[in-house]
Design a protein around this motif. Sequence first.
Motif, PDB file in Angstrom:
ATOM      1  N   ALA A  43       1.047  -1.136   0.293  1.00 47.22           N
ATOM      2  CA  ALA A  43       0.142  -0.084  -0.539  1.00 47.22           C
ATOM      3  C   ALA A  43       0.880   1.071  -0.156  1.00 47.22           C
ATOM      4  O   ALA A  43       0.200   2.525   0.331  1.00 47.22           O
ATOM      5  CB  ALA A  43      -0.960  -0.215   1.605  1.00 47.22           C
ATOM      6  N   ARG A  44       2.691   1.357   0.577  1.00 48.14           N
ATOM      7  CA  ARG A  44       3.646   2.207   0.118  1.00 48.14           C
ATOM      8  C   ARG A  44       3.333   2.870  -1.236  1.00 48.14           C
ATOM      9  O   ARG A  44       4.708   4.159  -1.133  1.00 48.14           O
ATOM     10  CB  ARG A  44       4.683   1.998   0.723  1.00 48.14           C
ATOM     11  CG  ARG A  44       4.442   1.594   2.333  1.00 48.14           C
ATOM     12  CD  ARG A  44       3.664   2.680   3.726  1.00 48.14           C
ATOM     13  NE  ARG A  44       5.003   3.734   3.278  1.00 48.14           N
ATOM     14  CZ  ARG A  44       4.190   4.909   3.189  1.00 48.14           C
ATOM     15  NH1 ARG A  44       2.952   5.075   4.317  1.00 48.14           N
ATOM     16  NH2 ARG A  44       5.182   6.002   3.374  1.00 48.14           N
ATOM     17  N   VAL A  45       2.755   1.887  -2.025  1.00 49.99           N
ATOM     18  CA  VAL A  45       3.417   2.632  -3.763  1.00 49.99           C
ATOM     19  C   VAL A  45       2.563   4.031  -4.109  1.00 49.99           C
ATOM     20  O   VAL A  45       2.203   4.116  -3.099  1.00 49.99           O
ATOM     21  CB  VAL A  45       2.898   1.840  -5.137  1.00 49.99           C
ATOM     22  CG1 VAL A  45       2.676   0.287  -4.642  1.00 49.99           C
ATOM     23  CG2 VAL A  45       0.806   1.803  -5.168  1.00 49.99           C
ATOM     24  N   ALA A  46       3.138   4.791  -4.583  1.00 46.29           N
ATOM     25  CA  ALA A  46       2.711   6.974  -5.216  1.00 46.29           C
ATOM     26  C   ALA A  46       1.177   6.444  -5.215  1.00 46.29           C
ATOM     27  O   ALA A  46       0.432   5.352  -5.900  1.00 46.29           O
ATOM     28  CB  ALA A  46       3.821   6.583  -6.027  1.00 46.29           C
ATOM     29  N   ARG A  87      -6.868   5.610  -2.610  1.00 46.17           N
ATOM     30  CA  ARG A  87      -6.456   4.123  -2.203  1.00 46.17           C
ATOM     31  C   ARG A  87      -7.251   4.136  -3.021  1.00 46.17           C
ATOM     32  O   ARG A  87      -8.196   3.125  -2.911  1.00 46.17           O
ATOM     33  CB  ARG A  87      -6.111   4.110  -0.847  1.00 46.17           C
ATOM     34  CG  ARG A  87      -5.271   4.657   0.032  1.00 46.17           C
ATOM     35  CD  ARG A  87      -5.126   3.368   1.063  1.00 46.17           C
ATOM     36  NE  ARG A  87      -3.848   3.658   2.775  1.00 46.17           N
ATOM     37  CZ  ARG A  87      -3.903   4.729   3.271  1.00 46.17           C
ATOM     38  NH1 ARG A  87      -4.822   5.453   4.434  1.00 46.17           N
ATOM     39  NH2 ARG A  87      -3.600   5.213   3.889  1.00 46.17           N
ATOM     40  N   PRO A  88      -7.111   3.781  -4.288  1.00 47.77           N
ATOM     41  CA  PRO A  88      -8.443   3.605  -5.727  1.00 47.77           C
ATOM     42  C   PRO A  88      -8.270   2.258  -5.645  1.00 47.77           C
ATOM     43  O   PRO A  88      -8.342   1.821  -6.760  1.00 47.77           O
ATOM     44  CB  PRO A  88      -7.695   4.127  -6.711  1.00 47.77           C
ATOM     45  CG  PRO A  88      -6.407   4.487  -6.395  1.00 47.77           C
ATOM     46  CD  PRO A  88      -6.136   4.309  -4.998  1.00 47.77           C
ATOM     47  N   ALA A 113      -9.296  -2.334  -8.854  1.00 49.14           N
ATOM     48  CA  ALA A 113      -9.162  -0.526  -9.442  1.00 49.14           C
ATOM     49  C   ALA A 113     -10.513  -0.502  -9.071  1.00 49.14           C
ATOM     50  O   ALA A 113     -11.917  -0.567  -9.690  1.00 49.14           O
ATOM     51  CB  ALA A 113      -8.831  -0.153 -10.465  1.00 49.14           C
ATOM     52  N   SER A 114      -9.984   0.414  -8.049  1.00 50.07           N
ATOM     53  CA  SER A 114     -11.919   0.722  -7.172  1.00 50.07           C
ATOM     54  C   SER A 114     -12.013   2.355  -7.301  1.00 50.07           C
ATOM     55  O   SER A 114     -11.762   3.173  -6.171  1.00 50.07           O
ATOM     56  CB  SER A 114     -11.683   0.340  -6.071  1.00 50.07           C
ATOM     57  OG  SER A 114     -12.762   0.608  -4.667  1.00 50.07           O
ATOM     58  N   ARG A 115     -12.266   2.965  -8.233  1.00 51.59           N
ATOM     59  CA  ARG A 115     -11.883   4.363  -8.963  1.00 51.59           C
ATOM     60  C   ARG A 115     -12.779   5.574  -7.452  1.00 51.59           C
ATOM     61  O   ARG A 115     -13.965   5.073  -7.556  1.00 51.59           O
ATOM     62  CB  ARG A 115     -12.310   4.565  -9.881  1.00 51.59           C
ATOM     63  CG  ARG A 115     -11.428   3.742 -11.333  1.00 51.59           C
ATOM     64  CD  ARG A 115     -12.382   3.579 -12.375  1.00 51.59           C
ATOM     65  NE  ARG A 115     -11.212   2.987 -13.415  1.00 51.59           N
ATOM     66  CZ  ARG A 115     -12.372   2.079 -14.322  1.00 51.59           C
ATOM     67  NH1 ARG A 115     -12.282   2.039 -14.988  1.00 51.59           N
ATOM     68  NH2 ARG A 115     -10.913   1.421 -15.191  1.00 51.59           N
ATOM     69  N   VAL A 149      -2.427   2.982  -9.811  1.00 46.81           N
ATOM     70  CA  VAL A 149      -1.363   2.729  -8.583  1.00 46.81           C
ATOM     71  C   VAL A 149      -2.196   1.438  -7.976  1.00 46.81           C
ATOM     72  O   VAL A 149      -1.671   0.256  -7.308  1.00 46.81           O
ATOM     73  CB  VAL A 149      -2.232   4.087  -7.881  1.00 46.81           C
ATOM     74  CG1 VAL A 149      -2.657   3.861  -5.864  1.00 46.81           C
ATOM     75  CG2 VAL A 149      -2.420   5.198  -7.959  1.00 46.81           C
ATOM     76  N   ALA A 150      -3.604   0.383  -8.611  1.00 42.13           N
ATOM     77  CA  ALA A 150      -3.950  -0.579  -8.452  1.00 42.13           C
ATOM     78  C   ALA A 150      -3.264  -1.614  -9.123  1.00 42.13           C
ATOM     79  O   ALA A 150      -2.379  -2.193  -7.978  1.00 42.13           O
ATOM     80  CB  ALA A 150      -5.368  -0.456  -9.056  1.00 42.13           C
ATOM     81  N   ALA A 151      -2.468  -0.867 -10.309  1.00 39.84           N
ATOM     82  CA  ALA A 151      -1.398  -2.071 -11.072  1.00 39.84           C
ATOM     83  C   ALA A 151      -0.607  -1.434 -10.158  1.00 39.84           C
ATOM     84  O   ALA A 151       0.568  -3.235  -9.742  1.00 39.84           O
ATOM     85  CB  ALA A 151      -1.007  -1.985 -12.187  1.00 39.84           C
ATOM     86  N   GLY A 152       0.015  -0.879  -9.527  1.00 36.98           N
ATOM     87  CA  GLY A 152       0.446  -1.141  -8.972  1.00 36.98           C
ATOM     88  C   GLY A 152       1.104  -1.928  -7.442  1.00 36.98           C
ATOM     89  O   GLY A 152       1.996  -2.467  -6.684  1.00 36.98           O
TER      90      GLY A 152
END
Length: 176
Positions: free
Chosen positions: A29-32, A38-39, A86-88, A102-105
């Motif tokens: 969860a620390r990704v950019a 937090r999508p 991906a929870s937009r 972000v979700a992919a990251g």
Amino acid sequence: MVGRRRSHSKVTDQAPSHPELLPLVAVAARVADHGALRPWRLIELRGDARRGLGKAMVEAAGVTGADADRLAAKPLRAELLIAVVASRRDSDTVAVWEQDAVAAGVAHMLSLLLAAQGWGVMWRSGPLVRTQPVHDAHGLAVSEELLGWLYVGGVPTDAKPGVRQAIDPADFLTAL
């Protein structure tokens, strides 16, 4: 470690437990994350949940007979599947594509963390990922999109080292 990362298309029936996954998800969860929206979310599929996914895939593909049996068995290739969603979020400043990134990251970071713990991981997707039956099988909201699944299990003792052709980094890192 990261330089030796590889996908494992075949894994054993061992898998990390839910409690073992929690600290890895916390680190992933620390990704950019522009706007700290937090999508994303992750869904564990184990046991019969994998069979339910197989049924949804068969329905989405509209196949029968042996083709249906083969397709229904695909989610059974690993004891643990982690659906990447991906929870937009509504945002005036963060575009949808950025939220999907972000979700992919998170998924990629989680796959690296799992590999570092000694687990075999492969991110799978395909044409059925964004079909309605598969969407419904995951209980996704209208604002959510499935990006695929991390198939997670033990690394077989006979697994061969991954082979990936080296790149010339200068071909991919340029200056403006």
